[in-house]
Design a protein around this motif. Structure first.
Motif, PDB file in Angstrom:
ATOM      1  N   TYR A  64       0.823  -1.214   0.000  1.00  0.00           N
ATOM      2  CA  TYR A  64       0.000   0.000   0.000  1.00  0.00           C
ATOM      3  C   TYR A  64       0.861   1.269   0.000  1.00  0.00           C
ATOM      4  N   ILE A  65       2.048   1.168   0.583  1.00  0.00           N
ATOM      5  CA  ILE A  65       2.931   2.327   0.594  1.00  0.00           C
ATOM      6  C   ILE A  65       3.444   2.613  -0.813  1.00  0.00           C
ATOM      7  N   VAL A  66       3.670   1.557  -1.578  1.00  0.00           N
ATOM      8  CA  VAL A  66       4.075   1.741  -2.974  1.00  0.00           C
ATOM      9  C   VAL A  66       2.967   2.483  -3.726  1.00  0.00           C
ATOM     10  N   TYR A  67       1.705   2.077  -3.478  1.00  0.00           N
ATOM     11  CA  TYR A  67       0.566   2.770  -4.096  1.00  0.00           C
ATOM     12  C   TYR A  67       0.513   4.229  -3.652  1.00  0.00           C
ATOM     13  N   LEU A  68       0.785   4.453  -2.353  1.00  0.00           N
ATOM     14  CA  LEU A  68       0.781   5.816  -1.805  1.00  0.00           C
ATOM     15  C   LEU A  68       1.851   6.668  -2.487  1.00  0.00           C
ATOM     16  N   ASN A  69       3.026   6.075  -2.697  1.00  0.00           N
ATOM     17  CA  ASN A  69       4.106   6.797  -3.364  1.00  0.00           C
ATOM     18  C   ASN A  69       3.696   7.218  -4.775  1.00  0.00           C
ATOM     19  N   LYS A  70       3.048   6.307  -5.491  1.00  0.00           N
ATOM     20  CA  LYS A  70       2.600   6.602  -6.857  1.00  0.00           C
ATOM     21  C   LYS A  70       1.546   7.713  -6.834  1.00  0.00           C
ATOM     22  N   PHE A  71       0.601   7.599  -5.885  1.00  0.00           N
ATOM     23  CA  PHE A  71      -0.464   8.607  -5.757  1.00  0.00           C
ATOM     24  C   PHE A  71       0.131   9.964  -5.410  1.00  0.00           C
ATOM     25  N   SER A  72       1.104   9.955  -4.491  1.00  0.00           N
ATOM     26  CA  SER A  72       1.769  11.197  -4.089  1.00  0.00           C
ATOM     27  C   SER A  72       2.437  11.846  -5.296  1.00  0.00           C
ATOM     28  N   SER A  73       3.071  11.023  -6.105  1.00  0.00           N
ATOM     29  CA  SER A  73       3.757  11.517  -7.298  1.00  0.00           C
ATOM     30  C   SER A  73       2.779  12.170  -8.258  1.00  0.00           C
ATOM     31  N   VAL A  74       1.619  11.547  -8.442  1.00  0.00           N
ATOM     32  CA  VAL A  74       0.598  12.090  -9.355  1.00  0.00           C
ATOM     33  C   VAL A  74       0.083  13.437  -8.852  1.00  0.00           C
ATOM     34  N   ILE A  75      -0.179  13.533  -7.545  1.00  0.00           N
ATOM     35  CA  ILE A  75      -0.653  14.795  -6.953  1.00  0.00           C
ATOM     36  C   ILE A  75       0.360  15.909  -7.205  1.00  0.00           C
ATOM     37  N   ILE A  76       1.632  15.599  -7.012  1.00  0.00           N
ATOM     38  CA  ILE A  76       2.677  16.604  -7.187  1.00  0.00           C
ATOM     39  C   ILE A  76       2.829  16.998  -8.660  1.00  0.00           C
ATOM     40  N   VAL A  77       2.618  16.045  -9.555  1.00  0.00           N
ATOM     41  CA  VAL A  77       2.652  16.355 -10.997  1.00  0.00           C
ATOM     42  C   VAL A  77       1.535  17.342 -11.342  1.00  0.00           C
ATOM     43  N   VAL A  78       0.360  17.124 -10.757  1.00  0.00           N
ATOM     44  CA  VAL A  78      -0.771  18.030 -10.996  1.00  0.00           C
ATOM     45  C   VAL A  78      -0.422  19.440 -10.532  1.00  0.00           C
ATOM     46  N   VAL A  79       0.166  19.543  -9.342  1.00  0.00           N
ATOM     47  CA  VAL A  79       0.581  20.854  -8.812  1.00  0.00           C
ATOM     48  C   VAL A  79       1.615  21.488  -9.733  1.00  0.00           C
ATOM     49  N   ALA A  80       2.567  20.682 -10.214  1.00  0.00           N
ATOM     50  CA  ALA A  80       3.609  21.179 -11.113  1.00  0.00           C
ATOM     51  C   ALA A  80       3.008  21.695 -12.422  1.00  0.00           C
ATOM     52  N   CYS A  81       1.980  20.999 -12.921  1.00  0.00           N
ATOM     53  CA  CYS A  81       1.317  21.422 -14.163  1.00  0.00           C
ATOM     54  C   CYS A  81       0.598  22.763 -13.984  1.00  0.00           C
ATOM     55  N   ILE A  82       0.000  22.957 -12.815  1.00  0.00           N
ATOM     56  CA  ILE A  82      -0.677  24.231 -12.524  1.00  0.00           C
ATOM     57  C   ILE A  82       0.356  25.356 -12.479  1.00  0.00           C
ATOM     58  N   ILE A  83       1.514  25.063 -11.883  1.00  0.00           N
ATOM     59  CA  ILE A  83       2.584  26.060 -11.825  1.00  0.00           C
ATOM     60  C   ILE A  83       3.098  26.373 -13.228  1.00  0.00           C
ATOM     61  N   LEU A  84       3.210  25.337 -14.065  1.00  0.00           N
ATOM     62  CA  LEU A  84       3.653  25.544 -15.454  1.00  0.00           C
ATOM     63  C   LEU A  84       2.681  26.449 -16.199  1.00  0.00           C
TER      64      LEU A  84
END
Length: 204
Positions: free
Chosen positions: A176-196
């Motif tokens: 589940y932590i591996v899944y959490l890591n992937k989910f965390s990465s996706v959330i941060i990508v979304v934030v990065a896209c908004i900043i872009l």
């Protein structure tokens, strides 16, 4: 009492929504066996939020809003750091599945700095909301308001780390932590896209 409750509820409302900073702290709690191993991320995030709140209440942070070039620099640096962080979290494995620590203290501090100080939306929320609300208070009331908002940040980050560690303790296999890591990465990508998007708007 009014200033205390006002500061507490306001800060709680701003910090509760899911964002890169919250996801990162929770993620680190889940990826380490010992709570003390997460302290670099918790302390760094707490200090950064405290500085932002103090600058907002003192009015110093308004300079950022009046200098488009400075905003652009913050956005670009934030985008680079968040992109790197997203890639790192996507590849990260929980400590239970590795013999070595998932993320070093130095790396935690660097990432915590990036999601705290280089997150334009967090900065704007602090300036626009906390800074504006603080103007209704003077003297001791302003101090109480400030202390209340800062306390919420620290308590929330500690709680997130504890909750993350609880998940890590229950999840013996690390699946589940591996899944959490992937989910965390996706959330941060979304934030990065908004900043872009903001970078493009400033340039154009």
């Amino acid at each position: 009492m009014t200033a205390l409750l006002h500061g507490f509820l306001l800060a709680l409302g701003l910090i509760l929504p899911l964002g890169a900073q919250n996801v990162f702290i929770f993620n680190q709690g889940a990826n380490h066996k010992q709570f003390k191993k997460v302290l670099p991320a918790v302390i760094t995030a707490g200090i950064c939020d405290s500085i932002l709140i103090l600058l907002a209440i003192l009015g110093v942070s308004l300079i950022l809003l009046s200098l488009p070039t400075l905003q652009l620099i913050v956005y670009i640096i934030g985008f680079i750091f968040l992109t790197y962080m997203a890639i790192s979290l996507w590849k990260e494995k929980p400590q239970q599945m590795e013999k070595t620590s998932s993320m070093t203290a130095k790396k935690q501090i660097g990432f915590a700095l990036s999601v705290s100080l280089l997150n334009p939306h967090a900065i704007m929320d602090t300036i626009g909301v906390i800074g504006t609300n603080a103007t209704v208070y003077e003297g001791i009331d302003k101090i109480i308001f400030t202390a209340s908002t800062i306390s919420v940040s620290w308590l929330w980050f500690i709680l997130l780390a504890i909750l993350g560690k609880a998940l890590g303790t229950v999840d013996k296999t690390g699946k589940y932590i591996v899944y959490l890591n992937k989910f965390s990465s996706v959330i941060i990508v979304v934030v990065a896209c908004i900043i872009l998007k903001n970078i493009i708007e400033i340039i154009l």
